[in-house]
Design a protein around this motif. Structure first.
Motif, PDB file in Angstrom:
ATOM      1  N   ASN A   1      45.983  39.742  48.436  1.00 24.93           N
ATOM      2  CA  ASN A   1      44.876  40.411  49.071  1.00 24.93           C
ATOM      3  C   ASN A   1      44.412  41.574  48.351  1.00 24.93           C
ATOM      4  N   LEU A   2      43.260  40.679  47.374  1.00 25.32           N
ATOM      5  CA  LEU A   2      42.740  41.905  46.515  1.00 25.32           C
ATOM      6  C   LEU A   2      41.174  41.826  46.478  1.00 25.32           C
ATOM      7  N   ASP A   3      40.768  42.118  47.877  1.00 25.84           N
ATOM      8  CA  ASP A   3      39.505  42.257  48.205  1.00 25.84           C
ATOM      9  C   ASP A   3      38.644  43.208  47.422  1.00 25.84           C
ATOM     10  N   GLN A   4      39.189  44.338  46.994  1.00 27.67           N
ATOM     11  CA  GLN A   4      38.619  45.333  46.186  1.00 27.67           C
ATOM     12  C   GLN A   4      38.518  45.005  44.711  1.00 27.67           C
ATOM     13  N   LEU A   5      38.851  44.159  44.231  1.00 29.05           N
ATOM     14  CA  LEU A   5      39.365  43.546  42.649  1.00 29.05           C
ATOM     15  C   LEU A   5      37.762  43.505  42.377  1.00 29.05           C
ATOM     16  N   THR A   6      37.554  44.389  40.992  1.00 30.73           N
ATOM     17  CA  THR A   6      36.206  44.236  40.445  1.00 30.73           C
ATOM     18  C   THR A   6      36.559  43.813  39.042  1.00 30.73           C
TER      19      THR A   6
ATOM     20  N   PHE B   1      52.408  51.360  47.233  1.00 31.00           N
ATOM     21  CA  PHE B   1      51.372  51.266  46.228  1.00 31.00           C
ATOM     22  C   PHE B   1      49.936  51.228  46.946  1.00 31.00           C
ATOM     23  N   ASN B   2      49.912  51.805  48.176  1.00 33.46           N
ATOM     24  CA  ASN B   2      48.703  51.586  48.950  1.00 33.46           C
ATOM     25  C   ASN B   2      47.447  52.313  48.394  1.00 33.46           C
ATOM     26  N   ASN B   3      47.671  53.295  47.587  1.00 32.60           N
ATOM     27  CA  ASN B   3      46.511  53.905  46.793  1.00 32.60           C
ATOM     28  C   ASN B   3      45.999  53.379  45.283  1.00 32.60           C
ATOM     29  N   LEU B   4      47.085  52.537  44.898  1.00 32.25           N
ATOM     30  CA  LEU B   4      46.989  52.065  43.559  1.00 32.25           C
ATOM     31  C   LEU B   4      45.422  51.312  43.472  1.00 32.25           C
ATOM     32  N   ASN B   5      44.816  51.838  42.331  1.00 33.28           N
ATOM     33  CA  ASN B   5      43.507  51.016  41.976  1.00 33.28           C
ATOM     34  C   ASN B   5      43.525  50.390  40.562  1.00 33.28           C
ATOM     35  N   TYR B   6      44.514  50.825  39.682  1.00 37.80           N
ATOM     36  CA  TYR B   6      44.321  50.381  38.358  1.00 37.80           C
ATOM     37  C   TYR B   6      45.801  50.000  37.983  1.00 37.80           C
ATOM     38  N   LEU B   7      45.913  48.775  37.598  1.00 39.02           N
ATOM     39  CA  LEU B   7      47.152  48.184  37.172  1.00 39.02           C
ATOM     40  C   LEU B   7      47.254  47.422  35.869  1.00 39.02           C
ATOM     41  N   ASN B   8      48.039  47.990  34.853  1.00 40.99           N
ATOM     42  CA  ASN B   8      47.982  47.222  33.710  1.00 40.99           C
ATOM     43  C   ASN B   8      49.431  46.589  33.330  1.00 40.99           C
ATOM     44  N   LEU B   9      49.542  45.210  33.303  1.00 45.02           N
ATOM     45  CA  LEU B   9      50.682  44.942  33.097  1.00 45.02           C
ATOM     46  C   LEU B   9      50.778  43.870  31.857  1.00 45.02           C
ATOM     47  N   SER B  10      49.996  44.055  30.968  1.00 44.75           N
ATOM     48  CA  SER B  10      50.016  43.566  29.754  1.00 44.75           C
ATOM     49  C   SER B  10      51.210  43.589  29.003  1.00 44.75           C
TER      50      SER B  10
ATOM     51  N   GLU C   1      53.556  35.744  41.792  1.00 49.83           N
ATOM     52  CA  GLU C   1      54.045  35.618  43.183  1.00 49.83           C
ATOM     53  C   GLU C   1      54.558  36.881  43.669  1.00 49.83           C
ATOM     54  N   TYR C   2      55.635  37.441  42.851  1.00 49.36           N
ATOM     55  CA  TYR C   2      56.027  38.726  43.239  1.00 49.36           C
ATOM     56  C   TYR C   2      55.173  39.828  43.639  1.00 49.36           C
ATOM     57  N   LEU C   3      54.309  39.986  42.487  1.00 49.99           N
ATOM     58  CA  LEU C   3      53.356  41.012  42.703  1.00 49.99           C
ATOM     59  C   LEU C   3      52.493  41.028  43.981  1.00 49.99           C
ATOM     60  N   CYS C   4      52.216  39.927  44.503  1.00 56.04           N
ATOM     61  CA  CYS C   4      51.411  39.604  45.728  1.00 56.04           C
ATOM     62  C   CYS C   4      51.983  40.034  46.832  1.00 56.04           C
ATOM     63  N   LYS C   5      53.514  40.406  46.952  1.00 51.08           N
ATOM     64  CA  LYS C   5      53.988  40.712  47.958  1.00 51.08           C
ATOM     65  C   LYS C   5      53.885  42.357  48.207  1.00 51.08           C
ATOM     66  N   PHE C   6      53.317  42.832  47.428  1.00 50.42           N
ATOM     67  CA  PHE C   6      52.834  44.283  47.623  1.00 50.42           C
ATOM     68  C   PHE C   6      51.605  44.747  48.075  1.00 50.42           C
ATOM     69  N   ASN C   7      51.504  45.866  48.927  1.00 51.87           N
ATOM     70  CA  ASN C   7      50.221  46.007  49.502  1.00 51.87           C
ATOM     71  C   ASN C   7      49.246  46.731  48.193  1.00 51.87           C
ATOM     72  N   LEU C   8      48.491  45.796  47.876  1.00 56.62           N
ATOM     73  CA  LEU C   8      47.582  46.302  46.615  1.00 56.62           C
ATOM     74  C   LEU C   8      46.039  46.073  46.910  1.00 56.62           C
ATOM     75  N   LYS C   9      45.515  46.463  48.206  1.00 53.93           N
ATOM     76  CA  LYS C   9      44.428  46.372  48.964  1.00 53.93           C
ATOM     77  C   LYS C   9      43.403  47.075  48.141  1.00 53.93           C
ATOM     78  N   LYS C  10      43.835  48.293  47.513  1.00 51.24           N
ATOM     79  CA  LYS C  10      42.707  49.144  47.014  1.00 51.24           C
ATOM     80  C   LYS C  10      42.548  49.016  45.421  1.00 51.24           C
ATOM     81  N   LEU C  11      43.630  47.858  44.797  1.00 50.79           N
ATOM     82  CA  LEU C  11      43.264  47.628  43.632  1.00 50.79           C
ATOM     83  C   LEU C  11      41.844  47.117  43.198  1.00 50.79           C
ATOM     84  N   THR C  12      41.420  47.972  42.112  1.00 49.69           N
ATOM     85  CA  THR C  12      40.048  47.416  41.505  1.00 49.69           C
ATOM     86  C   THR C  12      40.350  46.655  40.306  1.00 49.69           C
ATOM     87  N   HIS C  13      41.196  47.369  39.514  1.00 51.54           N
ATOM     88  CA  HIS C  13      41.404  46.613  37.992  1.00 51.54           C
ATOM     89  C   HIS C  13      42.836  46.327  37.872  1.00 51.54           C
ATOM     90  N   LEU C  14      42.932  44.972  37.417  1.00 52.54           N
ATOM     91  CA  LEU C  14      44.234  44.456  37.143  1.00 52.54           C
ATOM     92  C   LEU C  14      44.348  43.822  35.731  1.00 52.54           C
TER      93      LEU C  14
END
Length: 82
Positions: A57-62, A6-15, A25-38
Motif C-alpha cells: 500500500n504505497l499510494d503516496q510513493l512519488t 512506521f505510520n509517519n515514515l515518508n523516506y526510506l533508504n535500504l540501499s 515481502e516482509y517490508l510490505c507487511k508494515f504500514n507505509l501509507k505515507k511513504l513518498t521516497h523508497l
C-alpha cells in the motif's frame, strides 16, 4: 511486528542491504501509507520482488529507486502497469 510504528515514515533508504525479494515481502507487511521516497538500490531484487512491491500500500510513493538490482524490462513494465 506490531510494536514497530512506521505510520509517519515518508523516506526510506535500504540501499546495499541485500534484502532480496523476501525482504520486499516482509517490508510490505508494515504500514507505509505515507511513504513518498523508497530507495532500494543494490539489493538483489528480481521481478518477483517487483510483483510483491505492487501489492504494498504505497499510494503516496512519488520516488522509487531500484538501480543495480536484477530487474529486467518485464519487471519494470509490470510495476508501471499496476
Amino acid at each position: 511486528m506490531s510494536k514497530y510504528k512506521f505510520n509517519n515514515l515518508n523516506y526510506l533508504n535500504l540501499s546495499l542491504n541485500n534484502i532480496t525479494d523476501r525482504g520486499i515481502e516482509y517490508l510490505c507487511k508494515f504500514n507505509l501509507k505515507k511513504l513518498t521516497h523508497l530507495i532500494l538500490e543494490s539489493n538483489n531484487i528480481t521481478n518477483k520482488g517487483i510483483t510483491s512491491l505492487c501489492k504494498c500500500n504505497l499510494d503516496q510513493l512519488t520516488n522509487l529507486s531500484l538501480a543495480f538490482n536484477k530487474i529486467n524490462k518485464k519487471g519494470i513494465k509490470s510495476y508501471i502497469e499496476y
